[in-house]
Design a protein around this motif. Structure first.
Motif, PDB file in Angstrom:
ATOM      1  N   PHE A   7     -29.543  18.026  28.668  1.00  0.00           N
ATOM      2  CA  PHE A   7     -29.073  16.711  28.444  1.00  0.00           C
ATOM      3  C   PHE A   7     -29.868  16.134  27.293  1.00  0.00           C
ATOM      4  N   GLY A   8     -31.382  16.361  27.286  1.00  0.00           N
ATOM      5  CA  GLY A   8     -32.507  15.291  26.671  1.00  0.00           C
ATOM      6  C   GLY A   8     -32.733  14.433  27.425  1.00  0.00           C
ATOM      7  N   GLY A   9     -32.842  13.019  26.867  1.00  0.00           N
ATOM      8  CA  GLY A   9     -32.212  11.759  27.385  1.00  0.00           C
ATOM      9  C   GLY A   9     -33.543  11.291  28.128  1.00  0.00           C
ATOM     10  N   SER A  10     -34.382  11.656  28.637  1.00  0.00           N
ATOM     11  CA  SER A  10     -35.580  10.648  29.687  1.00  0.00           C
ATOM     12  C   SER A  10     -36.618  11.177  29.448  1.00  0.00           C
ATOM     13  N   ARG A  11     -38.088  10.380  29.467  1.00  0.00           N
ATOM     14  CA  ARG A  11     -38.991  10.566  29.048  1.00  0.00           C
ATOM     15  C   ARG A  11     -39.445  11.625  30.284  1.00  0.00           C
ATOM     16  N   GLN A  12     -39.291  12.086  31.109  1.00  0.00           N
ATOM     17  CA  GLN A  12     -40.218  12.975  31.479  1.00  0.00           C
ATOM     18  C   GLN A  12     -39.242  14.822  30.647  1.00  0.00           C
ATOM     19  N   SER A  13     -38.053  14.019  29.783  1.00  0.00           N
ATOM     20  CA  SER A  13     -38.058  15.690  29.302  1.00  0.00           C
ATOM     21  C   SER A  13     -38.602  15.764  27.738  1.00  0.00           C
ATOM     22  N   GLY A  14     -39.671  14.280  27.743  1.00  0.00           N
ATOM     23  CA  GLY A  14     -40.247  14.894  26.623  1.00  0.00           C
ATOM     24  C   GLY A  14     -39.680  14.333  24.827  1.00  0.00           C
ATOM     25  N   ALA A 274     -24.561  -1.147  29.759  1.00  0.00           N
ATOM     26  CA  ALA A 274     -26.026  -2.173  28.798  1.00  0.00           C
ATOM     27  C   ALA A 274     -26.290  -1.185  27.606  1.00  0.00           C
ATOM     28  N   THR A 275     -26.914  -0.805  25.964  1.00  0.00           N
ATOM     29  CA  THR A 275     -27.515  -0.355  25.538  1.00  0.00           C
ATOM     30  C   THR A 275     -28.200  -1.570  24.229  1.00  0.00           C
ATOM     31  N   ASP A 276     -29.578  -0.866  24.024  1.00  0.00           N
ATOM     32  CA  ASP A 276     -30.359  -1.249  23.368  1.00  0.00           C
ATOM     33  C   ASP A 276     -30.536  -0.475  21.689  1.00  0.00           C
ATOM     34  N   PRO A 277     -30.281  -0.771  20.489  1.00  0.00           N
ATOM     35  CA  PRO A 277     -30.653  -0.063  19.998  1.00  0.00           C
ATOM     36  C   PRO A 277     -32.308   0.463  19.479  1.00  0.00           C
ATOM     37  N   GLY A 278     -32.918  -0.332  19.935  1.00  0.00           N
ATOM     38  CA  GLY A 278     -33.884  -0.212  19.522  1.00  0.00           C
ATOM     39  C   GLY A 278     -34.849  -1.824  19.009  1.00  0.00           C
ATOM     40  N   ALA A 315     -28.642   4.720  17.410  1.00  0.00           N
ATOM     41  CA  ALA A 315     -27.466   5.662  17.866  1.00  0.00           C
ATOM     42  C   ALA A 315     -28.076   6.135  19.244  1.00  0.00           C
ATOM     43  N   ARG A 316     -29.093   6.482  19.576  1.00  0.00           N
ATOM     44  CA  ARG A 316     -29.456   7.547  21.128  1.00  0.00           C
ATOM     45  C   ARG A 316     -28.761   7.350  22.026  1.00  0.00           C
ATOM     46  N   SER A 317     -29.098   5.489  22.256  1.00  0.00           N
ATOM     47  CA  SER A 317     -28.642   5.048  24.212  1.00  0.00           C
ATOM     48  C   SER A 317     -27.344   5.137  23.384  1.00  0.00           C
ATOM     49  N   THR A 318     -27.398   4.993  22.606  1.00  0.00           N
ATOM     50  CA  THR A 318     -25.705   4.413  23.126  1.00  0.00           C
ATOM     51  C   THR A 318     -24.635   5.698  23.380  1.00  0.00           C
ATOM     52  N   LEU A 319     -25.232   7.150  22.951  1.00  0.00           N
ATOM     53  CA  LEU A 319     -24.693   8.102  22.203  1.00  0.00           C
ATOM     54  C   LEU A 319     -24.819   8.309  23.861  1.00  0.00           C
ATOM     55  N   GLY A 336     -23.116  -0.195  35.704  1.00  0.00           N
ATOM     56  CA  GLY A 336     -23.838  -1.502  35.221  1.00  0.00           C
ATOM     57  C   GLY A 336     -25.264  -1.515  34.201  1.00  0.00           C
ATOM     58  N   ALA A 337     -25.873  -0.280  34.062  1.00  0.00           N
ATOM     59  CA  ALA A 337     -27.452  -0.236  33.902  1.00  0.00           C
ATOM     60  C   ALA A 337     -27.481  -0.820  32.570  1.00  0.00           C
ATOM     61  N   TYR A 338     -29.043  -0.988  32.320  1.00  0.00           N
ATOM     62  CA  TYR A 338     -29.202  -1.863  30.922  1.00  0.00           C
ATOM     63  C   TYR A 338     -29.870  -0.711  30.287  1.00  0.00           C
ATOM     64  N   VAL A 339     -29.698   0.165  29.032  1.00  0.00           N
ATOM     65  CA  VAL A 339     -30.068   1.722  29.314  1.00  0.00           C
ATOM     66  C   VAL A 339     -31.038   1.218  27.576  1.00  0.00           C
ATOM     67  N   THR A 340     -32.090   1.490  27.259  1.00  0.00           N
ATOM     68  CA  THR A 340     -32.844   0.776  26.145  1.00  0.00           C
ATOM     69  C   THR A 340     -33.148   2.320  25.761  1.00  0.00           C
ATOM     70  N   VAL A 341     -33.837   3.196  26.634  1.00  0.00           N
ATOM     71  CA  VAL A 341     -34.240   4.525  26.235  1.00  0.00           C
ATOM     72  C   VAL A 341     -33.582   5.764  26.932  1.00  0.00           C
ATOM     73  N   PRO A 342     -32.749   6.730  26.078  1.00  0.00           N
ATOM     74  CA  PRO A 342     -31.886   7.590  26.821  1.00  0.00           C
ATOM     75  C   PRO A 342     -32.538   8.106  28.463  1.00  0.00           C
ATOM     76  N   GLY A 343     -31.777   8.037  29.498  1.00  0.00           N
ATOM     77  CA  GLY A 343     -32.060   8.415  30.524  1.00  0.00           C
ATOM     78  C   GLY A 343     -32.620   7.258  31.375  1.00  0.00           C
ATOM     79  N   GLN A 344     -33.398   6.375  30.941  1.00  0.00           N
ATOM     80  CA  GLN A 344     -33.663   5.164  31.544  1.00  0.00           C
ATOM     81  C   GLN A 344     -33.463   3.507  31.769  1.00  0.00           C
ATOM     82  N   GLU A 345     -33.430   3.136  32.666  1.00  0.00           N
ATOM     83  CA  GLU A 345     -32.736   1.403  33.132  1.00  0.00           C
ATOM     84  C   GLU A 345     -33.465   1.059  32.541  1.00  0.00           C
TER      85      GLU A 345
END
Length: 404
Positions: A7-14, A274-278, A315-319, A336-345
Motif C-alpha cells: 500500500f505504501g503511503g506512510s512514513r513508517q513504510s519508508g 481533504a488533501t494537501d499536494p505539498g 499528486a501522491r496525497s490525493t491518489l 474527515g481527515a486532512y492528509v498531507t503525507v500519504p497515510g498520515q493525518e
C-alpha cells in the motif's frame, strides 16, 4: 497506523504512495475538477491507467481536449497501465456559475450508473480579486461554493454507488477491483494557514470587493483553501455516514420485491477527505509573480521556486486518499481527515480545527446557494434511513437494478 505491504503511503513504510501502488480500478468511475493541468491531471492519468472511467469537469476555456490527449498518451506509453485504451469524457461546466453546476450534476445523476471517486481541485490559484456570475469572490465561488453544490447534487448517484456491488473487473489478468465506499477528495493547500484571521464566514460582505481580503491575492487563495478543509472536516464527514446496518449484514440474493441487501464488507458511508499536494504546487511560483507584479512578484517567485513540487509528487496525497485500500480497513479513522503525507493525518492550523468556523461556513454556503437558486436548490445532506437503500438500486428509466 502500521503500513501494510504494497500500500505504501506512510512514513513508517519508508516510501511514498506511488502510481504503481494504485490498485486495479476497472469498473469504477471518477469525476475530477481542476484536472486539465498540474497535479490533478496526473491523478486523472493514473486513475485512467488503472482502468477507471474518467470524467473531466471543466470549462471549454481550460483546454480539456489537450488534457484528454495527455491522459491517452500516458495510458498507452506506461508499462504499469492496466488500460491502454482509456474510457474518458469531458463534462462542460463552469463552477463559478451555480445554475450551471446544478444542471450538470443533475444530468450526471441521470446518465451515469455509478460514481466512485470525486476529486475537487478546481480553483483560481494565487490571483487578484474577481467576482463570479453570482456576484461573489471568484476564488471562493470556484474552489468552494461550486464544489459544495456539485457534491450535494451528486449525492443520489454517490449513495446509489454505496449500495451497489463492487464493479467486476473487465480485465481477466488484473486483480479484483478494491474498495467499496465512494470517496470525495477536496484538495486544499499548505497556504490555507495564510487565510486572514477575520475569515469568519459570518457575512456575505466578506466575499465582496470591499472586504479586507480582496486586496490580497494570497489571502483570497488561502481563504478558499481553508474552506476546503472546513467543508470536509465539519461539513461532509459527519453527514456522509449512513444509518446503522440492519441486523443481518451477510450477502443475500434479494428475492423479487425485496429491498437489495448491502454487502457485509462495505462501510455504510461515503468517505470524505481533504488533501494537501505539498508546500508549493506546480505552477504556483508563476502565479505569485503574475498576481503581485514585476517587483514583488518576481521576488516571491524566486523564494518559492526551489520548493515547487512536480505534478507526480504533488499528486501522491490525493491518489492515496482516492484509492488506497487501507482507508476502508479503518474508515472511521480517516473520515474527515486532512492528509498531507500519504497515510498520515495532519492536524492543520488552528483555523482549520475551528468547529464554529466550520459551522458558519456551512450555513453561509447553504444560504448563498438558496439565495441564488431557490429554497429547493439543495438535496438533503444526511441519509434519511433504510428507505435510501431501496432507492439506491433504482436507475433512471430502468426501475431497480437487479441484485447480483
Amino acid at each position: 497506523m502500521t503500513a501494510r505491504p504494497g500500500f505504501g503511503g506512510s512514513r513508517q513504510s519508508g516510501r511514498a504512495y506511488s502510481d504503481e501502488d494504485v490498485p486495479n480500478l476497472h469498473g469504477k468511475i471518477a469525476l475530477l475538477t481542476g484536472a486539465t493541468a498540474g497535479a490533478s491531471l496526473h491523478v486523472a492519468k493514473v486513475l485512467a491507467s488503472k482502468g477507471a472511467r474518467v470524467l473531466l469537469l471543466a470549462r471549454r476555456e481550460d483546454n480539456p481536449d489537450a488534457a484528454l490527449e495527455d491522459i491517452r498518451q500516458h495510458c498507452f506509453e506506461h508499462d504499469h497501465s492496466l488500460n491502454p485504451d482509456p474510457d474518458l469524457a469531458f463534462v462542460k461546466c463552469d463552477l463559478a456559475n451555480l445554475e450551471d453546476v446544478k444542471r450538470v450534476a443533475d444530468d450526471l445523476c441521470e446518465r451515469e450508473i455509478r460514481l466512485d471517486i470525486v476529486v475537487c481541485d478546481a480553483g483560481l490559484g494565487v490571483q487578484t480579486f474577481d467576482v463570479s456570475v453570482d456576484g461573489i469572490d471568484r476564488h471562493f465561488a470556484v474552489s468552494h461554493l461550486g464544489h459544495f453544490l456539485l457534491i450535494n447534487r451528486l449525492l443520489p448517484l454517490l449513495r446509489r454507488t454505496a449500495y451497489a456491488p463492487p464493479p467486476a473487473s473487465t480485465s481477466p489478468s488484473a486483480s479484483p477491483s478494491s474498495g467499496a465506499a465512494p470517496r470525495i477528495i477536496c484538495v486544499s493547500s499548505a497556504l490555507r494557514a495564510a487565510a486572514p484571521s477575520n475569515a469568519s464566514f459570518l457575512s456575505h460582505a466578506e466575499l465582496t470587493a470591499e472586504s479586507d481580503a480582496a486586496s490580497s491575492p494570497l489571502a483570497l487563495y488561502a481563504r478558499a483553501k481553508l474552506a476546503a478543509v472546513l467543508f470536509v472536516k465539519f461539513g461532509l464527514a459527519p453527514r456522509m455516514n449512513a444509518p446503522a446496518p440492519p441486523p443481518c449484514s451477510s450477502d443475500v440474493q434479494a428475492s423479487a420485491g425485496d429491498s437489495p441487501r448491502m454487502h457485509s464488507d462495505r462501510p455504510r458511508a461515503i468517505l470524505a477527505l481533504a488533501t494537501d499536494p505539498g508546500p508549493v504546487h506546480p505552477g504556483q511560483p508563476a502565479q505569485l509573480a503574475q498576481a503581485y507584479g514585476p517587483l514583488l512578484g518576481s521576488a516571491a517567485k524566486l523564494v518559492a521556486a526551489p520548493f515547487e513540487r512536480t505534478p507526480v509528487d504533488a499528486a501522491r496525497s490525493t491518489l492515496w486518499a482516492a484509492t488506497a485500500p487501507e482507508l476502508e480497513q479503518d474508515w472511521e479513522r480517516w473520515q474527515g481527515a486532512y492528509v498531507t503525507v500519504p497515510g498520515q493525518e495532519d492536524a492543520g492550523c488552528a483555523m482549520a480545527r475551528d468547529e464554529t468556523r466550520g459551522a458558519r461556513l456551512w450555513a453561509m454556503s447553504e444560504d448563498l446557494v438558496r439565495k441564488r437558486l431557490g429554497e429547493d436548490a439543495l438535496q438533503p445532506w444526511t441519509w434519511r434511513g433504510d428507505e435510501d437503500e431501496g432507492e439506491a438500486y433504482a436507475t433512471p428509466g430502468q426501475g431497480r437494478w437487479l441484485s447480483p
